[in-house]
Design a protein around this motif. Sequence first.
Motif, PDB file in Angstrom:
ATOM      1  N   GLN A   1       7.040 -15.464  -5.638  1.00 39.69           N
ATOM      2  CA  GLN A   1       8.345 -15.735  -6.252  1.00 39.69           C
ATOM      3  C   GLN A   1       9.158 -16.694  -5.391  1.00 39.69           C
ATOM      4  O   GLN A   1       9.831 -17.589  -5.916  1.00 39.69           O
ATOM      5  N   ARG A   2       9.096 -16.525  -4.091  1.00 40.59           N
ATOM      6  CA  ARG A   2       9.868 -17.381  -3.186  1.00 40.59           C
ATOM      7  C   ARG A   2       9.393 -18.833  -3.246  1.00 40.59           C
ATOM      8  O   ARG A   2      10.210 -19.760  -3.231  1.00 40.59           O
ATOM      9  N   ILE A   3       8.080 -19.028  -3.365  1.00 37.80           N
ATOM     10  CA  ILE A   3       7.527 -20.383  -3.337  1.00 37.80           C
ATOM     11  C   ILE A   3       7.422 -20.981  -4.732  1.00 37.80           C
ATOM     12  O   ILE A   3       7.463 -22.196  -4.900  1.00 37.80           O
ATOM     13  N   GLY A   4       7.316 -20.131  -5.733  1.00 40.00           N
ATOM     14  CA  GLY A   4       7.183 -20.629  -7.096  1.00 40.00           C
ATOM     15  C   GLY A   4       5.748 -20.902  -7.475  1.00 40.00           C
ATOM     16  O   GLY A   4       5.428 -21.957  -8.038  1.00 40.00           O
ATOM     17  N   VAL A   5       4.863 -19.950  -7.153  1.00 35.37           N
ATOM     18  CA  VAL A   5       3.449 -20.099  -7.461  1.00 35.37           C
ATOM     19  C   VAL A   5       2.897 -18.718  -7.798  1.00 35.37           C
ATOM     20  O   VAL A   5       3.415 -17.701  -7.334  1.00 35.37           O
ATOM     21  N   ARG A   6       1.880 -18.672  -8.597  1.00 37.07           N
ATOM     22  CA  ARG A   6       1.233 -17.396  -8.914  1.00 37.07           C
ATOM     23  C   ARG A   6       0.156 -17.129  -7.871  1.00 37.07           C
ATOM     24  O   ARG A   6      -0.670 -18.006  -7.591  1.00 37.07           O
ATOM     25  N   VAL A   7       0.156 -15.939  -7.302  1.00 43.31           N
ATOM     26  CA  VAL A   7      -0.860 -15.532  -6.337  1.00 43.31           C
ATOM     27  C   VAL A   7      -1.687 -14.420  -6.971  1.00 43.31           C
ATOM     28  O   VAL A   7      -1.151 -13.395  -7.381  1.00 43.31           O
ATOM     29  N   ASP A   8      -2.980 -14.651  -7.061  1.00 41.08           N
ATOM     30  CA  ASP A   8      -3.882 -13.695  -7.708  1.00 41.08           C
ATOM     31  C   ASP A   8      -4.913 -13.247  -6.675  1.00 41.08           C
ATOM     32  O   ASP A   8      -5.694 -14.055  -6.178  1.00 41.08           O
ATOM     33  N   ALA A   9      -4.920 -11.975  -6.323  1.00 42.98           N
ATOM     34  CA  ALA A   9      -5.803 -11.455  -5.278  1.00 42.98           C
ATOM     35  C   ALA A   9      -6.866 -10.539  -5.860  1.00 42.98           C
ATOM     36  O   ALA A   9      -6.596  -9.716  -6.731  1.00 42.98           O
ATOM     37  N   GLN A  10      -8.078 -10.708  -5.348  1.00 37.53           N
ATOM     38  CA  GLN A  10      -9.189  -9.850  -5.736  1.00 37.53           C
ATOM     39  C   GLN A  10      -9.727  -9.146  -4.502  1.00 37.53           C
ATOM     40  O   GLN A  10      -9.839  -9.738  -3.424  1.00 37.53           O
ATOM     41  N   LEU A  11     -10.052  -7.870  -4.657  1.00 38.93           N
ATOM     42  CA  LEU A  11     -10.629  -7.083  -3.573  1.00 38.93           C
ATOM     43  C   LEU A  11     -12.144  -7.136  -3.655  1.00 38.93           C
ATOM     44  O   LEU A  11     -12.729  -6.961  -4.732  1.00 38.93           O
ATOM     45  N   ASP A  12     -12.791  -7.402  -2.535  1.00 35.94           N
ATOM     46  CA  ASP A  12     -14.240  -7.349  -2.461  1.00 35.94           C
ATOM     47  C   ASP A  12     -14.621  -5.941  -2.023  1.00 35.94           C
ATOM     48  O   ASP A  12     -14.337  -5.524  -0.893  1.00 35.94           O
ATOM     49  N   THR A  13     -15.226  -5.171  -2.925  1.00 35.78           N
ATOM     50  CA  THR A  13     -15.555  -3.764  -2.669  1.00 35.78           C
ATOM     51  C   THR A  13     -17.050  -3.536  -2.871  1.00 35.78           C
ATOM     52  O   THR A  13     -17.742  -4.385  -3.456  1.00 35.78           O
TER      53      THR A  13
ATOM     54  N   GLY B   1     -16.055  -6.954  -7.467  1.00 34.15           N
ATOM     55  CA  GLY B   1     -14.711  -7.508  -7.359  1.00 34.15           C
ATOM     56  C   GLY B   1     -13.723  -6.726  -8.202  1.00 34.15           C
ATOM     57  O   GLY B   1     -13.948  -6.500  -9.395  1.00 34.15           O
ATOM     58  N   VAL B   2     -12.627  -6.299  -7.587  1.00 33.36           N
ATOM     59  CA  VAL B   2     -11.596  -5.518  -8.274  1.00 33.36           C
ATOM     60  C   VAL B   2     -10.252  -6.207  -8.081  1.00 33.36           C
ATOM     61  O   VAL B   2      -9.899  -6.582  -6.959  1.00 33.36           O
ATOM     62  N   ALA B   3      -9.507  -6.404  -9.150  1.00 36.21           N
ATOM     63  CA  ALA B   3      -8.192  -7.026  -9.048  1.00 36.21           C
ATOM     64  C   ALA B   3      -7.252  -6.133  -8.251  1.00 36.21           C
ATOM     65  O   ALA B   3      -7.144  -4.933  -8.533  1.00 36.21           O
ATOM     66  N   LEU B   4      -6.582  -6.722  -7.258  1.00 39.81           N
ATOM     67  CA  LEU B   4      -5.629  -5.951  -6.456  1.00 39.81           C
ATOM     68  C   LEU B   4      -4.569  -5.316  -7.345  1.00 39.81           C
ATOM     69  O   LEU B   4      -4.209  -4.141  -7.159  1.00 39.81           O
ATOM     70  N   ALA B   5      -4.054  -6.057  -8.312  1.00 38.39           N
ATOM     71  CA  ALA B   5      -2.997  -5.541  -9.180  1.00 38.39           C
ATOM     72  C   ALA B   5      -3.461  -4.323  -9.968  1.00 38.39           C
ATOM     73  O   ALA B   5      -2.696  -3.372 -10.182  1.00 38.39           O
ATOM     74  N   GLU B   6      -4.726  -4.318 -10.370  1.00 41.17           N
ATOM     75  CA  GLU B   6      -5.241  -3.194 -11.146  1.00 41.17           C
ATOM     76  C   GLU B   6      -5.402  -1.954 -10.263  1.00 41.17           C
ATOM     77  O   GLU B   6      -5.057  -0.843 -10.659  1.00 41.17           O
ATOM     78  N   TRP B   7      -5.904  -2.129  -9.050  1.00 40.34           N
ATOM     79  CA  TRP B   7      -6.071  -0.994  -8.146  1.00 40.34           C
ATOM     80  C   TRP B   7      -4.710  -0.445  -7.719  1.00 40.34           C
ATOM     81  O   TRP B   7      -4.520   0.762  -7.623  1.00 40.34           O
ATOM     82  N   ALA B   8      -3.760  -1.345  -7.480  1.00 42.37           N
ATOM     83  CA  ALA B   8      -2.421  -0.916  -7.054  1.00 42.37           C
ATOM     84  C   ALA B   8      -1.689  -0.163  -8.152  1.00 42.37           C
ATOM     85  O   ALA B   8      -0.755   0.602  -7.872  1.00 42.37           O
ATOM     86  N   ALA B   9      -2.075  -0.363  -9.411  1.00 39.30           N
ATOM     87  CA  ALA B   9      -1.384   0.272 -10.535  1.00 39.30           C
ATOM     88  C   ALA B   9      -1.677   1.764 -10.639  1.00 39.30           C
ATOM     89  O   ALA B   9      -1.032   2.464 -11.422  1.00 39.30           O
ATOM     90  N   GLY B  10      -2.658   2.259  -9.876  1.00 44.18           N
ATOM     91  CA  GLY B  10      -2.951   3.687  -9.882  1.00 44.18           C
ATOM     92  C   GLY B  10      -3.698   4.171 -11.105  1.00 44.18           C
ATOM     93  O   GLY B  10      -3.626   5.350 -11.457  1.00 44.18           O
ATOM     94  N   LYS B  11      -4.441   3.294 -11.759  1.00 41.55           N
ATOM     95  CA  LYS B  11      -5.213   3.700 -12.925  1.00 41.55           C
ATOM     96  C   LYS B  11      -6.342   4.646 -12.520  1.00 41.55           C
ATOM     97  O   LYS B  11      -6.868   4.548 -11.412  1.00 41.55           O
ATOM     98  N   PRO B  12      -6.725   5.562 -13.405  1.00 43.06           N
ATOM     99  CA  PRO B  12      -7.813   6.482 -13.056  1.00 43.06           C
ATOM    100  C   PRO B  12      -9.150   5.777 -12.857  1.00 43.06           C
ATOM    101  O   PRO B  12      -9.990   6.226 -12.080  1.00 43.06           O
ATOM    102  N   ARG B  13      -9.357   4.677 -13.568  1.00 43.14           N
ATOM    103  CA  ARG B  13     -10.562   3.869 -13.373  1.00 43.14           C
ATOM    104  C   ARG B  13     -10.174   2.395 -13.442  1.00 43.14           C
ATOM    105  O   ARG B  13      -9.257   2.013 -14.178  1.00 43.14           O
ATOM    106  N   VAL B  14     -10.869   1.579 -12.663  1.00 42.56           N
ATOM    107  CA  VAL B  14     -10.586   0.140 -12.636  1.00 42.56           C
ATOM    108  C   VAL B  14     -11.865  -0.626 -12.934  1.00 42.56           C
ATOM    109  O   VAL B  14     -12.979  -0.123 -12.745  1.00 42.56           O
ATOM    110  N   LEU B  15     -11.697  -1.868 -13.379  1.00 46.95           N
ATOM    111  CA  LEU B  15     -12.840  -2.714 -13.705  1.00 46.95           C
ATOM    112  C   LEU B  15     -13.354  -3.381 -12.437  1.00 46.95           C
ATOM    113  O   LEU B  15     -12.613  -4.081 -11.744  1.00 46.95           O
ATOM    114  N   ALA B  16     -14.620  -3.142 -12.135  1.00 45.28           N
ATOM    115  CA  ALA B  16     -15.276  -3.768 -10.988  1.00 45.28           C
ATOM    116  C   ALA B  16     -16.316  -4.758 -11.511  1.00 45.28           C
ATOM    117  O   ALA B  16     -17.190  -4.387 -12.298  1.00 45.28           O
ATOM    118  N   ARG B  17     -16.204  -6.000 -11.086  1.00 44.88           N
ATOM    119  CA  ARG B  17     -17.144  -7.041 -11.523  1.00 44.88           C
ATOM    120  C   ARG B  17     -18.316  -7.081 -10.552  1.00 44.88           C
ATOM    121  O   ARG B  17     -18.207  -7.556  -9.435  1.00 44.88           O
TER     122      ARG B  17
END
Length: 234
Positions: free
Chosen positions: A181-193, A197-213
């Motif tokens: 927000q400060r810089i004016g760019v979208r930052v999209d992070a993926q976790l290597d597990t 690959g799991v989206a950081l935003a999805e894991w942070a949301a506390g869902k019971p299950r997340v999509l792992a690629r």
Amino acid sequence: MQVCAAPPFALEHALSCDARWRPHDLLHLQRLQAFDNEPSWVREAFGRAPYAVVRRAPAANGFVAIGMRGVGRSERYGTWASSADVVSAVSPEALAFSSTPLAGRDALPAFTALAALQEDATGPLSAFAWGPTGSAGFELAAHVPTVTASSDLDLLIRTHDKPLAQDFASELLDYLQALAQRIGVRVDAQLDTPAGGVALAEWAAGKPRVLARHARGPQLVADPWAATSHGDDA
């Protein structure tokens, strides 16, 4: 990938991924094999920058699954390279601290955000190995202009051996979103597990299950760090 070449090997021989390279690593290739129905832009893109990204797909011995990128978002092609044609490889985490943008391009929002992360030695990201992927990672590796003023900053965060608690994931997500927000760019992070690959935003949301690629296909998992039946070819 919007288009993908048929594998040049029998599917029953596609047992795993070559351990020398991991998904999102960038490979410098000396040759790119052509396959039927290859998009017309691929040869030009390879001539401009003979680099490809390792993608998640099992391959037979002697091959590596790669993704080619052209000029626009619509120009993405999944194909295969011979392991013998790999000149060198660089990981996202190596790019984070060993490469700099081309002259005069460090003011682009994606690179401005990347520089801010590099300079923050005490932020929540400093606990992990991480690095840029997407257009920023490609430009840093290939040294050809790829990032635009509207490009996102895509990040890969290595957590394969370091499980990430959901409350810390939420803190990390808030940190990255504040930077974006400060810089004016979208930052999209993926976790290597271990599960892929799991989206950081999805894991942070506390869902019971997340999509792992995963290399063998996407899967819904409750804990990306729990043992999986797929083994280590994520």
